[in-house]
Design a protein around this motif. Structure first.
Motif, PDB file in Angstrom:
ATOM      1  N   UNK A   1      39.452  28.396  35.341  1.00  0.00           N
ATOM      2  CA  UNK A   1      38.147  29.061  35.327  1.00  0.00           C
ATOM      3  C   UNK A   1      37.021  28.036  35.460  1.00  0.00           C
ATOM      4  N   UNK A   2      37.118  26.951  34.682  1.00  0.00           N
ATOM      5  CA  UNK A   2      36.058  25.936  34.735  1.00  0.00           C
ATOM      6  C   UNK A   2      35.968  25.309  36.123  1.00  0.00           C
ATOM      7  N   UNK A   3      37.110  25.129  36.754  1.00  0.00           N
ATOM      8  CA  UNK A   3      37.147  24.455  38.050  1.00  0.00           C
ATOM      9  C   UNK A   3      36.510  25.285  39.161  1.00  0.00           C
ATOM     10  N   UNK A   4      36.662  26.607  39.103  1.00  0.00           N
ATOM     11  CA  UNK A   4      36.088  27.434  40.173  1.00  0.00           C
ATOM     12  C   UNK A   4      34.592  27.693  39.967  1.00  0.00           C
ATOM     13  N   UNK A   5      34.066  27.237  38.819  1.00  0.00           N
ATOM     14  CA  UNK A   5      32.639  27.396  38.519  1.00  0.00           C
ATOM     15  C   UNK A   5      32.192  28.842  38.730  1.00  0.00           C
ATOM     16  N   UNK A   6      32.781  29.752  37.959  1.00  0.00           N
ATOM     17  CA  UNK A   6      32.470  31.174  38.151  1.00  0.00           C
ATOM     18  C   UNK A   6      31.048  31.506  37.721  1.00  0.00           C
ATOM     19  N   UNK A   7      30.551  32.631  38.219  1.00  0.00           N
ATOM     20  CA  UNK A   7      29.259  33.129  37.756  1.00  0.00           C
ATOM     21  C   UNK A   7      29.337  33.467  36.260  1.00  0.00           C
ATOM     22  N   UNK A   8      30.532  33.904  35.827  1.00  0.00           N
ATOM     23  CA  UNK A   8      30.719  34.228  34.421  1.00  0.00           C
ATOM     24  C   UNK A   8      32.196  34.132  34.074  1.00  0.00           C
ATOM     25  N   UNK A   9      32.476  33.629  32.864  1.00  0.00           N
ATOM     26  CA  UNK A   9      33.830  33.665  32.303  1.00  0.00           C
ATOM     27  C   UNK A   9      33.763  34.447  31.000  1.00  0.00           C
ATOM     28  N   UNK A  10      34.739  35.341  30.795  1.00  0.00           N
ATOM     29  CA  UNK A  10      34.849  36.016  29.505  1.00  0.00           C
ATOM     30  C   UNK A  10      36.233  35.744  28.929  1.00  0.00           C
ATOM     31  N   UNK A  11      36.335  35.730  27.622  1.00  0.00           N
ATOM     32  CA  UNK A  11      37.616  35.593  26.945  1.00  0.00           C
ATOM     33  C   UNK A  11      37.904  36.873  26.173  1.00  0.00           C
ATOM     34  N   UNK A  12      39.102  37.393  26.357  1.00  0.00           N
ATOM     35  CA  UNK A  12      39.550  38.574  25.622  1.00  0.00           C
ATOM     36  C   UNK A  12      40.753  38.209  24.761  1.00  0.00           C
ATOM     37  N   UNK A  13      40.766  38.717  23.529  1.00  0.00           N
ATOM     38  CA  UNK A  13      41.936  38.531  22.662  1.00  0.00           C
ATOM     39  C   UNK A  13      43.009  39.512  23.132  1.00  0.00           C
ATOM     40  N   UNK A  14      43.663  39.148  24.230  1.00  0.00           N
ATOM     41  CA  UNK A  14      44.573  40.057  24.911  1.00  0.00           C
ATOM     42  C   UNK A  14      45.814  39.310  25.377  1.00  0.00           C
ATOM     43  N   UNK A  15      46.870  40.086  25.636  1.00  0.00           N
ATOM     44  CA  UNK A  15      48.082  39.560  26.251  1.00  0.00           C
ATOM     45  C   UNK A  15      47.829  39.293  27.731  1.00  0.00           C
ATOM     46  N   UNK A  16      48.891  38.920  28.437  1.00  0.00           N
ATOM     47  CA  UNK A  16      48.791  38.749  29.883  1.00  0.00           C
ATOM     48  C   UNK A  16      48.376  40.058  30.550  1.00  0.00           C
ATOM     49  N   UNK A  17      48.751  41.172  29.938  1.00  0.00           N
ATOM     50  CA  UNK A  17      48.470  42.494  30.514  1.00  0.00           C
ATOM     51  C   UNK A  17      47.124  43.038  30.057  1.00  0.00           C
ATOM     52  N   UNK A  18      46.089  42.211  30.094  1.00  0.00           N
ATOM     53  CA  UNK A  18      44.753  42.653  29.679  1.00  0.00           C
ATOM     54  C   UNK A  18      44.268  43.835  30.509  1.00  0.00           C
ATOM     55  N   UNK A  19      44.681  43.902  31.764  1.00  0.00           N
ATOM     56  CA  UNK A  19      44.265  45.024  32.625  1.00  0.00           C
ATOM     57  C   UNK A  19      44.762  46.363  32.080  1.00  0.00           C
ATOM     58  N   UNK A  20      45.876  46.337  31.335  1.00  0.00           N
ATOM     59  CA  UNK A  20      46.407  47.567  30.741  1.00  0.00           C
ATOM     60  C   UNK A  20      45.929  47.770  29.312  1.00  0.00           C
TER      61      UNK A  20
END
Length: 229
Positions: A192-211
């Protein structure tokens, strides 16, 4: 303001239906042009080509969203002129010449030992270890369905390298899963840091955060779409 088309790209050990909860969430927010690629998971070149073909069918701007290995796919396929941005969901974002396997080896994730190759060259997450590895924050029933319907990649796909990373020329956003056992969370933070995103968020989630956290994932997609609009 017209919303861009959203193209959702799944990763290893799942298909387009992994996006089910996010799709419903985005529809409720007024997104009508929604697409989910079904990648063959046979090589990065094959998967990027499948994704490019879907994007090429869409008139107007496209926001590409990749989960897990799908991040490598959008990194490789995101150079199309109508792709306006990239959103990474607990995803690989390789640099040129890098592969998901190489990144994984640099900081092995907690569930690395739960991967099992078969005699045909496909790599599976052991069914009895799927929930604890991939989706420890989902219900037993949901995890069981994911485990049984998992879509195994050809193991060789892990070693396929990115050519020209789209994140170097397209605006990007990134979601880190702090409880991820399939990609080390520190690897996610580093990418994330390397791609210099417009925004990074952190979620207390498993790999399946989308679910497990579709509202928060949809929030990030929504924010990216609004900023690009």
């Amino acid at each position: 303001m017209a919303k861009p088309a959203i193209v959702l790209v799944h990763g290893f050990w799942g298909g387009a239906a992994h996006w089910a909860n996010v799709i419903v969430e985005l529809k409720q927010r007024g997104y009508t042009d929604l697409h989910a690629v079904e990648n063959p998971l046979t090589s990065l070149a094959d998967d990027a080509e499948r994704t490019r073909k879907m994007v090429a069918q869409i008139d107007g701007p496209v926001l590409l969203v990749g989960h897990s290995y799908g991040g490598a796919v959008i990194t490789e396929a995101g150079d199309l002129p109508n792709v306006v941005g990239l959103v990474y969901i607990a995803a690989f974002a390789p640099d040129a010449g890098e592969s998901p396997g190489q990144i994984t080896q640099e900081q092995p994730p907690a569930a690395a030992a739960n991967l099992a190759p078969d005699s045909d060259g496909y790599l599976w997450v052991r069914q009895d270890k799927f929930q604890e590895s991939f989706c420890q924050d989902l219900s037993d029933d949901d995890a069981l369905v994911m485990a049984v319907t998992q879509k195994a990649p050809l193991a060789s796909t892990f070693g396929d390298t990115v050519t020209a990373p789209a994140w170097k020329v397209k605006p990007s956003w990134y979601q880190v899963s702090t409880e991820d056992r399939m990609i080390h969370p520190d690897n996610e933070r580093r990418m994330a840091a390397r791609i210099e995103p417009r925004k990074t968020i952190e979620l207390a989630a498993s790999h399946a955060s989308l679910a497990s956290q579709p509202k928060a994932v949809a929030d990030l997609i929504d924010e990216a779409a609004a900023e690009l609009g």
